[in-house]
Design a protein around this motif. Structure first.
Motif, mmCIF file in Angstrom:
data_model
loop_
_atom_site.group_PDB
_atom_site.id
_atom_site.type_symbol
_atom_site.label_atom_id
_atom_site.label_comp_id
_atom_site.label_asym_id
_atom_site.label_seq_id
_atom_site.Cartn_x
_atom_site.Cartn_y
_atom_site.Cartn_z
ATOM 1 N N ILE A 192 -54.489 48.438 45.975
ATOM 2 C CA ILE A 192 -54.244 48.570 44.561
ATOM 3 C C ILE A 192 -52.778 47.874 44.847
ATOM 4 N N LEU A 193 -52.099 47.411 45.214
ATOM 5 C CA LEU A 193 -51.195 46.992 44.694
ATOM 6 C C LEU A 193 -51.653 44.969 44.126
ATOM 7 N N ILE A 194 -52.445 45.052 45.361
ATOM 8 C CA ILE A 194 -53.291 43.530 44.687
ATOM 9 C C ILE A 194 -53.673 43.347 43.465
ATOM 10 N N GLU A 195 -54.201 44.562 43.458
ATOM 11 C CA GLU A 195 -54.881 44.858 41.626
ATOM 12 C C GLU A 195 -53.916 44.623 40.406
ATOM 13 N N ILE A 196 -52.788 45.771 40.783
ATOM 14 C CA ILE A 196 -51.887 46.038 40.144
ATOM 15 C C ILE A 196 -51.126 44.397 39.474
ATOM 16 N N LEU A 197 -51.176 43.814 40.668
ATOM 17 C CA LEU A 197 -50.421 42.237 40.038
ATOM 18 C C LEU A 197 -51.667 41.318 39.546
ATOM 19 N N LYS A 198 -52.834 40.936 39.499
ATOM 20 C CA LYS A 198 -54.156 40.712 39.421
ATOM 21 C C LYS A 198 -53.997 41.204 38.359
ATOM 22 N N LEU A 199 -53.785 42.386 37.639
ATOM 23 C CA LEU A 199 -53.964 42.860 35.893
ATOM 24 C C LEU A 199 -53.118 42.690 34.774
ATOM 25 N N ALA A 200 -51.340 42.601 35.683
ATOM 26 C CA ALA A 200 -50.252 41.757 35.320
ATOM 27 C C ALA A 200 -50.398 40.365 35.259
ATOM 28 N N GLN A 201 -50.992 39.576 35.659
ATOM 29 C CA GLN A 201 -51.123 38.105 35.824
ATOM 30 C C GLN A 201 -52.235 37.164 35.972
ATOM 31 N N ASN A 202 -53.090 38.114 35.373
ATOM 32 C CA ASN A 202 -54.475 37.197 34.343
ATOM 33 C C ASN A 202 -55.307 36.857 35.553
ATOM 34 N N GLY A 203 -55.683 38.107 36.345
ATOM 35 C CA GLY A 203 -56.156 37.506 37.663
ATOM 36 C C GLY A 203 -55.622 36.548 38.889
ATOM 37 N N THR A 204 -54.824 36.156 38.547
ATOM 38 C CA THR A 204 -54.335 35.394 39.277
ATOM 39 C C THR A 204 -53.644 36.012 40.536
ATOM 40 N N LEU A 205 -52.871 35.594 41.306
ATOM 41 C CA LEU A 205 -52.089 36.182 42.783
ATOM 42 C C LEU A 205 -51.484 34.993 43.188
ATOM 43 N N PRO A 206 -50.152 34.247 42.947
ATOM 44 C CA PRO A 206 -49.632 32.957 43.091
ATOM 45 C C PRO A 206 -49.313 33.924 44.102
ATOM 46 N N GLN A 207 -48.401 34.960 45.284
ATOM 47 C CA GLN A 207 -47.699 34.626 45.838
ATOM 48 C C GLN A 207 -48.762 35.217 47.031
ATOM 49 N N LYS A 208 -49.734 34.389 47.163
ATOM 50 C CA LYS A 208 -51.227 34.693 48.498
ATOM 51 C C LYS A 208 -50.897 34.782 49.286
ATOM 52 N N ARG A 209 -50.085 32.807 49.775
ATOM 53 C CA ARG A 209 -49.839 32.456 50.379
ATOM 54 C C ARG A 209 -48.445 33.427 51.805
ATOM 55 N N ALA A 210 -48.231 33.473 50.731
ATOM 56 C CA ALA A 210 -46.652 34.323 50.697
ATOM 57 C C ALA A 210 -47.512 35.622 51.825
ATOM 58 N N ILE A 211 -47.546 37.056 51.031
ATOM 59 C CA ILE A 211 -48.923 37.959 51.975
ATOM 60 C C ILE A 211 -49.499 37.135 53.302
ATOM 61 N N ALA A 212 -50.048 35.928 53.191
ATOM 62 C CA ALA A 212 -50.833 35.759 54.694
ATOM 63 C C ALA A 212 -49.634 35.723 55.469
ATOM 64 N N VAL A 213 -48.355 34.589 55.688
ATOM 65 C CA VAL A 213 -47.582 34.700 56.084
ATOM 66 C C VAL A 213 -46.765 36.080 56.674
ATOM 67 N N SER A 214 -46.676 37.486 56.017
ATOM 68 C CA SER A 214 -46.310 38.476 56.006
ATOM 69 C C SER A 214 -47.128 39.379 57.314
ATOM 70 N N VAL A 215 -48.492 38.416 57.680
ATOM 71 C CA VAL A 215 -49.317 39.142 58.964
ATOM 72 C C VAL A 215 -49.298 39.171 60.072
ATOM 73 N N THR A 216 -48.135 37.828 59.842
ATOM 74 C CA THR A 216 -48.822 37.475 61.356
ATOM 75 C C THR A 216 -47.368 37.700 62.072
ATOM 76 N N GLN A 217 -46.629 38.622 61.719
ATOM 77 C CA GLN A 217 -45.723 40.065 62.838
ATOM 78 C C GLN A 217 -46.546 41.299 62.711
ATOM 79 N N HIS A 218 -47.986 41.291 62.224
ATOM 80 C CA HIS A 218 -48.420 42.587 62.789
ATOM 81 C C HIS A 218 -48.550 42.602 64.293
ATOM 82 N N PRO A 219 -49.325 41.646 64.944
ATOM 83 C CA PRO A 219 -49.143 42.093 66.843
ATOM 84 C C PRO A 219 -47.708 42.492 67.501
ATOM 85 N N ASP A 220 -46.795 42.071 67.116
ATOM 86 C CA ASP A 220 -45.843 43.092 67.517
ATOM 87 C C ASP A 220 -45.523 43.477 66.831
#
Length: 271
Positions: A192-220
């Motif tokens: 839902i947070l992605i949906e909110i951001l895309k709604l407010a940003q005309n369908g774009t998600l400029p921080q998507k690479r930062a989100i991808a980097v964030s998942v690298t902490q999940h195994p630990d």
């Protein structure tokens, strides 16, 4: 092992102040609870109907995993037996409740007086809160990992600039009464947070690479709390081995494969 989820005697329920709601997932009271450090705190006392037997387990898993990701949460969480006579129809509810200390602030729904459908002005007000939140990308990544499909604007609490807390994980993973077949590690679930951001940003998600980097902490993050998770999975799912295996595999595999999954979903080149 020092557990993060406190197991409290029913005598720790000191006062009941008010009923918050009787929603579709829980009946919630505002109470005062004495925690293991001896301090009394305003606490949400969440009681789940017997038709939602996984509600407490979902809350526990969400709290443990989010805390391990160093996301902002209420300071204390636990399980407590529901005292006899607390509810008129108490036999319809699980004998234990999930309790979580109150986080400071109010929900964006209350602050911005959100209507359905949301107006442009209301959306802009919400975005002014989210844009300055340092944990936004980490939370989006967390919700993807755990298939938290219900991060609506009533499930975060705002107490000022960059002071946002996460609450309510009873729909994690996927839905309140998930089955083994619902938990598909490679699946793309609603965020839902992605949906909110895309709604407010005309369908774009400029921080998507930062989100991808964030998942690298999940195994630990997963490995840091898996022992306590296993304890609670055994408590709730010992009679349902297919669910027990499915939930452990789901969180572990999605943690391990998070970067590739996010990169694929956002059409990024995995490295």
């Amino acid at each position: 092992m020092e557990r993060k989820i406190e197991v409290l005697h029913e005598s720790r329920l000191a006062n009941v102040f008010d009923t918050v709601s009787e929603g579709r997932t829980a009946t919630t009271l505002i109470t005062s609870v004495v925690w293991d450090d001896g301090k009394s705190r305003r606490t949400y006392f969440k009681m789940f109907h017997k038709s939602l037997p996984l509600g407490i387990l979902n809350e526990i898993a969400g709290y443990l995993l989010a805390r391990s990701c160093e996301l902002p949460l209420p300071t204390h969480a636990g399980v407590i037996r529901v005292p006899v006579g607390l509810l008129k129809n108490q036999d319809d509810f699980l004998p234990y409740a999930f309790v979580v200390s109150e986080a400071p602030g109010r929900t964006p729904t209350t602050i911005c007086q959100i209507t359905d459908p949301i107006t442009s002005q209301q959306l802009n007000s919400v975005m002014s809160m989210l844009r300055g939140w340092s944990k936004l990308n980490d939370t989006i990544a967390f919700d993807d990992w755990t298939a938290n499909t219900d991060r609506n604007l009533q499930n975060i609490v705002v107490n000022g600039p960059d002071k946002i807390y996460l609450i309510d994980h009873s729909n994690l993973p996927v839905q309140p009464n998930w089955t083994a077949s619902d938990l598909q590690p490679a699946e793309k679930y609603r965020n839902i947070l992605i949906e909110i951001l895309k709604l407010a940003q005309n369908g774009t998600l400029p921080q998507k690479r930062a989100i991808a980097v964030s998942v690298t902490q999940h195994p630990d993050a997963y490995n840091n709390v898996v022992e306590e998770l296993e304890y609670w999975w055994d408590q709730f799912l010992s009679s349902d081995p297919s669910r027990r295996k499915a939930v452990e595999d789901f969180f572990r595999i999605r943690a391990e494969e998070g970067y590739n999954r996010i990169s694929s979903n956002f059409y990024l080149m995995a490295v």
